[in-house]
Design an enzyme around this catalytic site. Structure first.
Site, PDB file in Angstrom:
ATOM      1  CG  ASP A   1      -1.912   1.100   1.405  1.00 26.67           C
ATOM      2  OD1 ASP A   1      -2.522   1.651  -0.221  1.00 26.67           O
ATOM      3  OD2 ASP A   1      -1.999   1.437   2.238  1.00 26.67           O
ATOM      4  CG  MET A   2       1.091   3.223  -3.489  1.00 25.33           C
ATOM      5  SD  MET A   2       2.863   2.208  -3.669  1.00 25.33           S
ATOM      6  CE  MET A   2       4.029   3.628  -3.918  1.00 25.33           C
TER       7      MET A   2
ATOM      8  CE1 TYR B   1      -4.797   9.323  -5.811  1.00 27.82           C
ATOM      9  CE2 TYR B   1      -6.397  11.086  -5.402  1.00 27.82           C
ATOM     10  CZ  TYR B   1      -6.373   9.595  -5.669  1.00 27.82           C
ATOM     11  OH  TYR B   1      -7.339   9.447  -6.335  1.00 27.82           O
TER      12      TYR B   1
ATOM     13  NE  ARG C   1      -1.459  10.784   6.973  1.00 32.36           N
ATOM     14  CZ  ARG C   1      -1.568   9.058   6.522  1.00 32.36           C
ATOM     15  NH1 ARG C   1      -2.196   8.655   7.267  1.00 32.36           N
ATOM     16  NH2 ARG C   1      -1.727   9.074   5.271  1.00 32.36           N
TER      17      ARG C   1
ATOM     18  CG  ASP D   1      -3.023   3.560  -2.730  1.00 26.72           C
ATOM     19  OD1 ASP D   1      -4.057   3.522  -2.542  1.00 26.72           O
ATOM     20  OD2 ASP D   1      -2.544   3.748  -1.506  1.00 26.72           O
ATOM     21  CD  GLU D   2      -6.155  -1.360  -1.858  1.00 27.75           C
ATOM     22  OE1 GLU D   2      -5.458  -1.759  -0.089  1.00 27.75           O
ATOM     23  OE2 GLU D   2      -7.080  -1.224  -1.944  1.00 27.75           O
TER      24      GLU D   2
HETATM   25  P1  TTP Z   1      -5.576   5.498   1.048  1.00 27.64           P
HETATM   26  O1  TTP Z   1      -4.391   4.834   0.714  1.00 27.64           O
HETATM   27  O2  TTP Z   1      -6.924   5.809   1.783  1.00 27.64           O
HETATM   28  O3  TTP Z   1      -4.752   6.898   1.673  1.00 27.64           O
HETATM   29  P2  TTP Z   1      -3.688   7.287   1.553  1.00 27.64           P
HETATM   30  O4  TTP Z   1      -2.412   6.971   0.437  1.00 27.64           O
HETATM   31  O5  TTP Z   1      -3.077   8.981   1.561  1.00 27.64           O
HETATM   32  O6  TTP Z   1      -2.845   7.455   3.477  1.00 27.64           O
HETATM   33  P3  TTP Z   1      -2.563   5.955   3.494  1.00 27.64           P
HETATM   34  O7  TTP Z   1      -0.854   6.832   3.683  1.00 27.64           O
HETATM   35  O8  TTP Z   1      -2.742   6.588   5.047  1.00 27.64           O
HETATM   36  O9  TTP Z   1      -2.409   4.753   2.882  1.00 27.64           O
HETATM   37  O10 TTP Z   1      -5.819   6.370  -0.205  1.00 27.64           O
HETATM   38  C1  TTP Z   1      -5.111   6.413  -1.818  1.00 27.64           C
HETATM   39  C2  TTP Z   1      -5.323   7.633  -2.209  1.00 27.64           C
HETATM   40  O11 TTP Z   1      -6.821   7.497  -3.228  1.00 27.64           O
HETATM   41  C3  TTP Z   1      -4.809   9.001  -1.305  1.00 27.64           C
HETATM   42  O12 TTP Z   1      -3.985   9.844  -1.198  1.00 27.64           O
HETATM   43  C4  TTP Z   1      -6.401  10.511  -1.918  1.00 27.64           C
HETATM   44  C5  TTP Z   1      -6.936   9.105  -2.508  1.00 27.64           C
HETATM   45  N1  TTP Z   1      -8.461   9.026  -1.618  1.00 27.64           N
HETATM   46  C6  TTP Z   1      -9.417   9.717  -1.938  1.00 27.64           C
HETATM   47  O13 TTP Z   1      -9.393  10.330  -3.117  1.00 27.64           O
HETATM   48  N2  TTP Z   1     -10.344  10.082  -1.392  1.00 27.64           N
HETATM   49  C7  TTP Z   1     -10.767   9.085  -0.198  1.00 27.64           C
HETATM   50  O14 TTP Z   1     -11.636   9.771   0.396  1.00 27.64           O
HETATM   51  C8  TTP Z   1      -9.539   8.687   0.528  1.00 27.64           C
HETATM   52  C9  TTP Z   1      -9.634   7.393   1.380  1.00 27.64           C
HETATM   53  C10 TTP Z   1      -8.515   8.705  -0.577  1.00 27.64           C
END
Ligand code: TTP
Length: 680
Positions: free
Chosen positions: A18-19, A23, A60, A120-121
């Protein structure tokens, strides 16, 4: 209570990658001066600084959260850098992020079976790689173990006070008396650490990972230590991990099923499920769900990593919350046109790059009625066979909308009731294309495919047209406004000149409802669809080596686009296709598609499906049918309601109308009835 170890798949090595704050990382790569600074990516509108959708770990630490708006984030962390998402067609344009995700996928896919689960996963099945390492160069034989692997978190690893962390990890990995399955996990740790380093080196993105014996546990673990770390779940730690895991945190239990387990059975953690026998769980939830619950309580999951690098569907959506809700057909049509245009662009690129076509168009909307006692009624989703071409998609999407609106408003919505006229408001719209398959190889089958496509439009359009002849007052009012100039004028005030919040298209499959018997509250269906599905726009190396024909088709699409308003229909494309003398050669080229690519596409085909048509060759009498195992759970919410109902009753036989009778009292309303009170 001892945990029964799974009979099968217990010696697999699965990783979930998981990235980190994805963004944000993409934006920081574009603007390196932002690296290390508290940063957040915001939706493009200006209202209160825009809604945050991704937050860096530095931010954060200052208390900034994704649920905040830009202004709030600035108050919490004055030095925060806010970056706006790119915009196209009045909505977020996520292409940059999709491409960045694809870069990562193409690196990870080299290591084993790879499934792109969202933007991103990724899931990886590293069993073969781990087996090879264990056979050829087991960790204890290595001169040194990579530092990154030694930083791994091993759940349940015991360590004496004063022990060096990395030394303890090394000892765990190199234990001679270790169970073979843990030895494989040790190899997995080394492989994943290496992969993460490679991703960082080649893309500049950091990621976190979970390593376990199945997807479910790997996913749970990947989020436990972030950013840029990895976590391993040995068998011995499964029980402890699950015993305290809140039931709603478990994938597919975030919705109604999870709530019901909590309220009716007092099951608050996954571990609480252990007290019920499989038979008991099946008795109420049906064979499949009962067994599934019994298994997940024990950390057992047979879900395979799908070899799929391409998206299962494409979609485009937008929300119109609060006062931004759409209230006239002309506004709805305007936005459907925008969404359809984006969808068509993506379909065209998929066709061009991957030789894939989608065959189902689905419209989904959320709405409420202004004067309504029945305001909880769900706006029905509508699907029809997909016709290629911007204008056709726009037309069909609008027809679907009107058909759905008619159903939503019901008979009293059509005719004024005294002075009171029901009005509707649309708070979300999405269009999606699903049931994506490779173009059938071989001229004749392609021909059959497109010939059948040519008969579909009239079927689809006629059906919709008939359905929307009579429409609600507000709808019919809008019908007279369909000319484009008026449409533009009508929409401008409400949707353009005022600021509104947009729920940015998030990532499909990360937030979808995947449970037949629950509606996930993790995201609205728009969110699920709109990110369009983990869009892997960028093709992998193997995919790019596919034959040249589709490039030719792609060019035809583009040139036709220049001449006419939209792309030609796929029938026109096919006419061009069969007119070319190279058909045979092209067929042969198709058969040279690299095997990995074919395998991936096959998986994609077999794993995906929503409404299933009759065989393509018989499309003249389009009849909607489906096979249970072909239903794509992530689009379950988008399926016609009757199919959803049928599926639910299929999945939960005891919930069928007569099911209660077999239980003696005829009532099956509360599942508490079937279980003794919990001993707490
Ligand atoms: P996530 O993997 O949920 O979060 P993240 O990568 O920003 O942070 P983390 O390190 O905690 O995993 O989401 C991946 C991307 O998807 C995130 O960067 C932005 C986008 N996104 C949205 O656009 N809307 C949303 O409601 C969520 C949860 C994520």
């Amino acid at each position: 209570m001892p945990i029964a170890r799974p009979e099968t798949s217990d010696a697999r090595v699965i990783a979930h990658v998981d990235m980190d704050c994805f963004y944000v990382q993409v934006e920081q790569r574009r603007q390196p001066e932002l690296r290390g600074l508290p940063t957040a990516v915001v939706q493009y509108n200006e209202w209160q600084g825009g809604g945050l959708i991704a937050v860096s770990y530095e931010a954060r630490k200052c208390g900034v959260k994704r649920s905040m708006r830009g202004d709030e984030a600035k108050a919490a962390c004055p030095e925060i850098q806010l970056v706006q998402v790119p915009v196209a067609r009045g909505k977020a344009d996520l292409n940059t992020y999709r491409s960045a995700g694809s870069e990562v996928v193409s690196i990870l896919a080299q290591s084993g079976k790879c499934e792109r689960a969202s933007i991103d996963e990724v899931y990886l099945d590293l069993t073969d790689a781990a087996e090879s390492m264990l056979a050829d160069a087991p960790p204890e034989s290595l001169d040194s173990i990579d530092e990154e692997a030694l930083k791994s978190h091993i759940l349940g690893m015991s360590r004496n006070e004063g022990d060096d962390f990395k030394e303890s990890v090394r000892d765990w990995i190199c234990r001679k008396d270790a169970d073979r399955r843990d030895k494989l996990l040790g190899c997995g740790m080394i492989i994943v650490a290496e992969l993460r380093k490679q991703v960082l080196k080649e893309t500049e993105f950091s990621c976190s990972a979970g390593i376990a014996h199945n997807k479910m546990l790997a996913k749970l673990a990947s989020g436990m230590n972030k950013p840029a770390q990895q976590t391993v779940v040995p068998y011995s730690a499964v029980q402890e991990l699950l015993s305290s895991l809140p039931i709603k945190k478990m994938k597919q239990l975030g919705g109604k099923l999870g709530t019901s387990l909590q309220t009716d059975m007092g099951v608050n953690t996954v571990g609480d499920l252990l007290q019920f026998s499989e038979a008991k769980l099946q008795e109420h939830w049906g064979t499949n769900t009962g067994t599934w619950l019994w298994n997940i309580a024990r950390g057992i999951s047979g879900e395979e990593v799908q070899g799929r690098l391409l998206p299962k569907s494409h979609g485009s959506g937008k929300t119109f919350p609060g006062p931004r809700a759409l209230k006239s057909l002309s506004n709805v049509q305007h936005w459907l046109n925008q969404l359809s245009e984006e969808l068509s662009e993506r379909l065209s690129s998929d066709l061009d790059q991957n030789k894939r076509i989608a065959s189902t168009l689905t419209l989904h909307a959320s709405a409420f009625k202004s004067k309504d006692s029945d305001s909880h009624k769900k706006f029905p989703s509508k699907s029809c066979p997909l016709r290629y071409g911007v204008t056709k998609i726009q037309e069909d999407a609008f027809n679907l909308f009107q058909a759905a609106l008619r159903e939503y408003m019901g008979p009293f919505g059509i005719k004024p009731q005294g002075n009171k006229q029901e009005t509707w408001r649309i708070t979300g719209l999405s269009v999606s294309a699903s049931k994506i398959v490779d173009i059938p190889s071989g001229t004749s089958s392609i021909m059959r495919y497109f010939q059948s496509q040519s008969t579909v439009p009239s079927c689809s359009a006629d059906r919709c047209v008939q359905e929307y002849v009579e429409i609600t007052p507000s709808a019919s009012e809008g019908c007279s406004e369909q000319r484009s100039i008026e449409t533009q004028a009508a929409m401008s005030e409400e949707d353009i000149s005022t600021h509104y919040t947009e729920n940015i298209d998030p990532v499909p499959e990360k937030f979808p409802c995947q449970d037949f018997s629950c509606q996930s509250n993790e995201a609205t269906p728009f969110q699920t669809q709109s990110e369009s599905s983990k869009g892997t726009q960028r093709k992998t190396q193997s995919e790019s080596s596919k034959g040249t024909q589709m490039k030719r088709i792609g060019r035809k699409i583009n040139s036709s686009k220049e001449k006419s308003q939209g792309m030609p229909s796929i029938v026109d494309i096919f006419k061009n296709y069969i007119a070319t003398p190279q058909s045979k050669q092209e067929t042969e080229e198709d058969s040279t598609v690299p095997s990995t690519s074919k395998r991936n596409n096959f998986s994609s085909r077999s794993s995906h499906s929503s409404e299933v048509n009759q065989e393509v060759g018989e499309r003249k009498e389009t009849k909607w049918g489906y096979k249970i195992d072909e239903i794509d759970q992530s689009v379950f919410d988008e399926l016609p309601e009757e199919i959803q109902l049928e599926l639910r009753s299929f999945m939960r036989p005891n919930k069928r109308p007569n099911a209660g009778k077999s239980k003696g009292d005829g009532s099956a309303s509360s599942i508490a009835h079937y279980f003794p009170p919990l001993k707490r």
